[in-house]
Design a protein around this motif. Structure first.
Motif: not given
Length: 301
Positions: A96-105, A286-290
């Motif tokens: 699917g067209n989706k991703f997530s990130h967790c940025l360190v301080p 991006l599939d759900r636009e959320v």
């Protein structure tokens, strides 16, 4: 991101045996020119297995300029909405067209990496998740922000251009600081100053943008602050997400700035920058636009 006007859109299909040139101008003023190429990319799955993706298109930059570069970066990876972005290209292979990130301080040891997930397994779920719709846009990830809470006071956002009681904000991990239009920046600073200890000596730093700074590296524990997004979502922010220390100059600065005359976005828009996204799992479906936010210790994620 804008394509160079010097290269006809049909050049590469019209001349398939010739090198395919590209030219890009990014919102922050950076540029990149070179030729397109393909490569096999290897990713590590959440189970530890290797995932190999063939014929991924990338730009081989011959001339690249990034105003905010530290000169140690190997390149730029594209997470945009357009078909040529890395996220769009790998979507059919990762679920699917989706991703997530967790940025360190910001002040984290550079040897400690931030994390990013693609496709299945990148969903942001569980207790504390705040979600808001993405505004349809070809290039940016945009949400509607309704205001900020500073201490016990709510500062509503409104547009100077339209009749909306909210503003568009670009979610941009490539921008260090958060930006608000001048009329809202001034109201936020006024409310912030009401809550701070009068002993904190504040002053404005004005170059290409305006920052509120203090003659101390001691970051205040109060006030508590949060952003309110369309749909009722309220993202609570930590002080480390709201203030930036500069030990060399022995000062600290508020993490929201007023843009200069040549802002990277429209005058009535804001930017939700990388520092405020630190220690937060941010997911783009991006599939759900959320887009979803969840407070997370990104050092141990």
């Amino acid at each position: 991101m804008r394509e160079s006007p010097n290269i006809p859109p049909d050049f590469c299909t019209k001349y398939p045996t010739r090198r395919c040139p590209y030219g890009l101008t990014y919102g922050g003023g950076g540029t990149s020119e070179g030729v397109l190429a393909t490569e096999t990319v290897a990713l590590t799955s959440r189970t530890g297995n290797a995932v190999t993706l063939k014929d991924i298109i990338f730009g081989c930059g011959h001339s690249t300029k990034q105003p905010s570069s530290t000169r140690v970066e190997m390149g730029v990876i594209g997470f945009g909405r357009r078909p040529m972005s890395f996220v769009s290209q790998i979507a059919p292979y990762v679920g699917g067209n989706k991703f997530s990130h967790c940025l360190v301080p910001l002040a984290t040891d550079p040897k400690i990496e931030s994390k990013i997930n693609f496709g299945n397994g990148s969903e942001v779920s569980g207790e504390g998740v705040v979600s808001t719709p993405l505004v349809p846009d070809e290039g940016h990830y945009i949400v509607m922000a309704e205001g900020m809470t500073i201490g016990n006071e709510f500062v509503p956002f409104y547009s100077n251009v339209t009749s909306l009681n909210k503003i568009k904000m670009v979610l941009d991990s490539g921008s260090t600081l958060t930006t608000l239009p001048q009329h809202l920046f001034d109201r936020v600073i006024t409310e912030l100053n009401k809550t701070l200890d009068p002993k904190m000596q504040s002053f404005f730093v004005t170059k290409q943008q305006t920052l509120l700074c203090f003659n101390s590296t001691e970051i205040p524990e109060e006030p508590k602050m949060s952003f309110h997004f369309e749909g009722g979502g309220k993202v609570q922010l930590l002080t480390e997400q709201m203030f930036v220390k500069n030990d060399e100059k022995n000062i600290s600065c508020f993490g929201i700035k007023r843009p200069g005359d040549k802002g990277a976005v429209e005058p009535d828009m804001g930017v939700f920058g990388a520092i405020m996204q630190g220690n937060m799992l941010v997911g783009f479906d991006l599939d759900r636009e959320v887009v979803s936010f969840k407070p997370t210790d990104c050092l141990t994620y």
